[in-house]
Every structure is written in structure tokens, then in C-alpha cells.
Design an enzyme around this catalytic site. Structure first.
Site, short mmCIF file in Angstrom:
data_model
loop_
_atom_site.label_atom_id
_atom_site.label_comp_id
_atom_site.label_asym_id
_atom_site.label_seq_id
_atom_site.Cartn_x
_atom_site.Cartn_y
_atom_site.Cartn_z
N PRO A 1 -6.80 -1.48 13.65
CA PRO A 1 -8.14 -0.93 13.48
C PRO A 1 -8.11 0.59 13.58
CG PRO A 1 -7.93 -1.83 15.69
CD PRO A 1 -6.65 -2.14 14.97
N ARG B 1 -20.42 0.82 -2.79
CA ARG B 1 -20.75 1.30 -4.14
C ARG B 1 -20.62 0.19 -5.16
NH1 ARG B 1 -17.40 7.10 -3.72
NH2 ARG B 1 -18.58 7.84 -1.89
N HIS C 1 -14.91 1.18 11.28
CA HIS C 1 -14.38 0.48 10.11
C HIS C 1 -14.27 -1.01 10.46
CE1 HIS C 1 -12.19 -0.32 6.49
NE2 HIS C 1 -11.03 -0.53 7.09
N ASP D 1 10.72 3.02 6.35
CA ASP D 1 10.35 1.65 6.69
C ASP D 1 11.51 0.98 7.40
OD1 ASP D 1 7.86 -0.21 5.38
OD2 ASP D 1 9.54 -1.33 6.20
N THR E 1 -4.13 -3.45 -1.98
CA THR E 1 -3.00 -2.63 -2.40
C THR E 1 -3.40 -1.53 -3.37
OG1 THR E 1 -1.58 -4.56 -2.15
CG2 THR E 1 -0.71 -2.72 -3.43
N VAL F 1 0.83 -1.20 0.00
CA VAL F 1 0.00 0.00 0.00
C VAL F 1 0.87 1.26 0.00
CG1 VAL F 1 -1.76 1.31 1.25
CG2 VAL F 1 -1.92 -1.18 1.13
N ARG G 1 -16.62 -0.25 -1.39
CA ARG G 1 -17.14 -1.62 -1.49
C ARG G 1 -18.67 -1.61 -1.53
NH1 ARG G 1 -12.54 -3.29 2.85
NH2 ARG G 1 -10.83 -3.20 1.33
#
Length: 301
Positions: free
Chosen positions: A118, A149, A171, A33, A220, A12, A147
């Protein structure tokens, strides 16, 4: 803007950087990272993308690139495992989020965009721990609405991209789809009970079905494009988005983050829109907020 992507070596993170380069917004993109070799790999690749889509700059960075960023995108997370609900990752991902909060420093003047799940408990926790204005800590949750939609488009026989629909609340399992707010090609449509049920099955079933594949990847492409567009909106003025933000009395909720419709701009959330919800929808939204509150409080024990 300087956009620091924490977790930039992941799928992502790389997708977000790629989409921001394609948008040619002139941003300084910094990938951070714990896997420096992957960061170098992505940067080497993206340097050639810049030959086709110039305008941004891309480089690898470190912890020092967090405090002076205009937007910090938090993507780092523990690995997803099949059959595990998002809420089960809270304790481990809270440790990651706390580490990023410690890097912001008292002079941080940017926006913290949380994608790590979360997301609602983490937005709530980060707001409390950093002391930042609630409008500058927001969570990316548009995938729920996308999703829904998609599910509605399939049920209504509509073309992809023609449906407008919104999901509020937590969520996760307690999210709240708004079937009275559906439009197709700009015209209000009320789905039948059968159409709504089919869309709900698709919307509710997407995440468990995807995780069950045990593919080792998340959404992703969707998240990368969505996060990039949200970052671009943070360089704009008042674009409407569903986003998780700590509420201060809106919808009768205070001190906890859930997804609501917001206008976003350079300061983060410019305005929380209070839509008129049906009694069942409003009750469901408040239940999801109490679930998030309980999850956050559980970390203190």
C-alpha cells in the site's frame, strides 16, 4: 537521468522500461531484480527496441545501482492474491521497502518513486526511515484518477482521454474522488447524481474485479505508461500530478502521506497545491490520512 527500476523483471517494471525507451528521453535505464535471468531476457529484448526507438541505454544492474540513481522506482512486492485488499500486504512489502531504504545511503541525492502497495503507508515509512526531504519521496497513485476518468467517460458518453478528474486521499477504499473538479475537453462539467454513481461503481469496483480474475498480473500497461510519464515529469519543470507525499500542514494534515495535487520536477515535489475542497471532501481526506497513520503505527507493534 539514471533511472534504477527495482523490481524491473516484473510486468510493470518491464512495461515502465519499454515506455521510457519509446519516449526517447536519453535516460540510463537499469533493471534490478532478484530474478537475474528475467532481467537478462528483458534487456536482450529491449536492445532491439532501441534499434527502432534509440536514445536511451538499458542494462541489468544490482544493489550498487540504487545509491547513485537520479530516480529509484520501487516496484518490488509480494505476489497479489485474489480477495486481498492492498493494506494486507503492508507488513511484507514494508520489509522489501526497508531493504531498498538501506541501499540509498546518506549521500543519496535522487528521488524515490514508490509504486509498491500500500503506497501511502510505505511512502510515510520510507520518509521516516531514510530522513530524506519529504519532497523527494513520492508515491505513484494516478491510476485512481485514470479509473475515475474512464468511469466518467462511460457515464457521460465522452471519448477516452477527454475527461479530466482527480482522486485524492488514500490509494484504497478511503480514496476521495472530486466530482466538482470534472472537465470534458477543458470545459467544467458537473455530473448528475446518476452519472457520478455509475462512475463511482466503475472506479471502486475496478481493483476487486481485476484481482478476482486471479490472472497473476497487475495493471501492467496502465502502470507502466503512467510510471514512465511520471519519471519523465521528474526530468521536467512543474507538471501537475496526483501523487502521495508526506504533508506538513497542507489540508490540515501533517506527518503522513496521502495523494494530493502536486507540481513535480527535478527535485521531486516542487509544490503541493491546496485546492479548495468541499467540507465532505476535506473531512474524507483527513479520515484517509488517519487511516494511513494508523497503518504505519501498526508496524511498530
Amino acid at each position: 537521468m539514471k533511472v534504477t527500476i527495482v523490481g524491473g523483471a516484473g510486468g510493470v517494471g518491464a512495461s515502465t522500461a519499454f515506455n521510457l525507451v519509446l519516449m526517447r528521453g536519453g535516460h540510463e535505464l537499469v533493471l534490478v531484480d532478484t530474478r537475474p535471468e528475467m532481467v537478462v531476457s528483458h534487456v536482450m529484448d529491449l536492445e532491439q527496441v532501441l534499434e527502432l526507438s534509440p536514445g536511451c541505454s538499458v542494462r541489468g544492474g544490482g544493489e550498487g545501482d540504487v545509491a547513485d540513481a537520479d530516480v529509484v522506482v520501487l516496484l518490488s512486492a509480494t505476489a497479489i492474491t485474489a480477495g486481498t485488499p492492498r493494506i494486507e500486504y503492508l507488513a511484507r512489502n514494508a520489509e522489501i521497502a526497508d531493504g531498498v531504504a538501506g541501499l540509498l545511503g546518506p549521500g543519496f541525492g535522487g528521488v524515490l518513486l514508490v509504486v509498491t502497495n500500500p503506497v501511502d503507508p510505505l511512502v510515510t515509512r520510507l520518509h521516516r526511515r531514510t530522513g530524506l526531504d519529504r519532497r523527494r519521496v513520492l508515491g505513484y497513485t494516478v491510476n485512481d484518477s485514470l479509473r475515475l476518468r474512464t468511469g466518467l467517460a462511460k457515464a457521460l458518453g465522452a471519448a477516452p482521454g477527454s475527461v479530466e478528474a482527480w482522486v485524492l486521499g488514500e490509494h484504497g477504499d478511503l480514496s476521495v474522488p472530486l466530482y466538482d473538479q470534472v472537465a470534458v475537453d477543458g470545459k467544467h462539467v458537473r455530473p448528475t447524481a446518476e452519472q457520478a454513481a455509475a462512475a463511482e461503481d466503475y472506479f471502486r469496483g475496478w481493483y476487486p474485479a481485476h484481482v478476482a480474475l486471479d490472472s497473476g498480473r497487475s495493471s501492467t500497461w496502465t502502470s507502466g505508461l503512467g510510471v514512465a510519464r511520471m519519471v519523465s515529469a521528474l526530468d521536467g519543470d512543474g507538471e501537475l500530478w496526483p501523487a502521495s507525499v508526506v504533508l506538513d500542514g497542507e489540508y490540515g494534515i501533517a506527518g503522513v502521506a496521502v495523494t494530493v495535487p502536486v507540481a513535480v520536477g527535478r527535485g521531486g515535489v516542487e509544490r503541493v497545491h491546496e485546492w479548495e475542497l468541499g467540507p465532505g471532501e476535506l473531512e474524507a481526506l483527513r479520515r484517509s490520512a488517519e487511516f494511513v497513520r494508523g497503518a504505519v503505527e501498526s508496524l511498530a507493534h
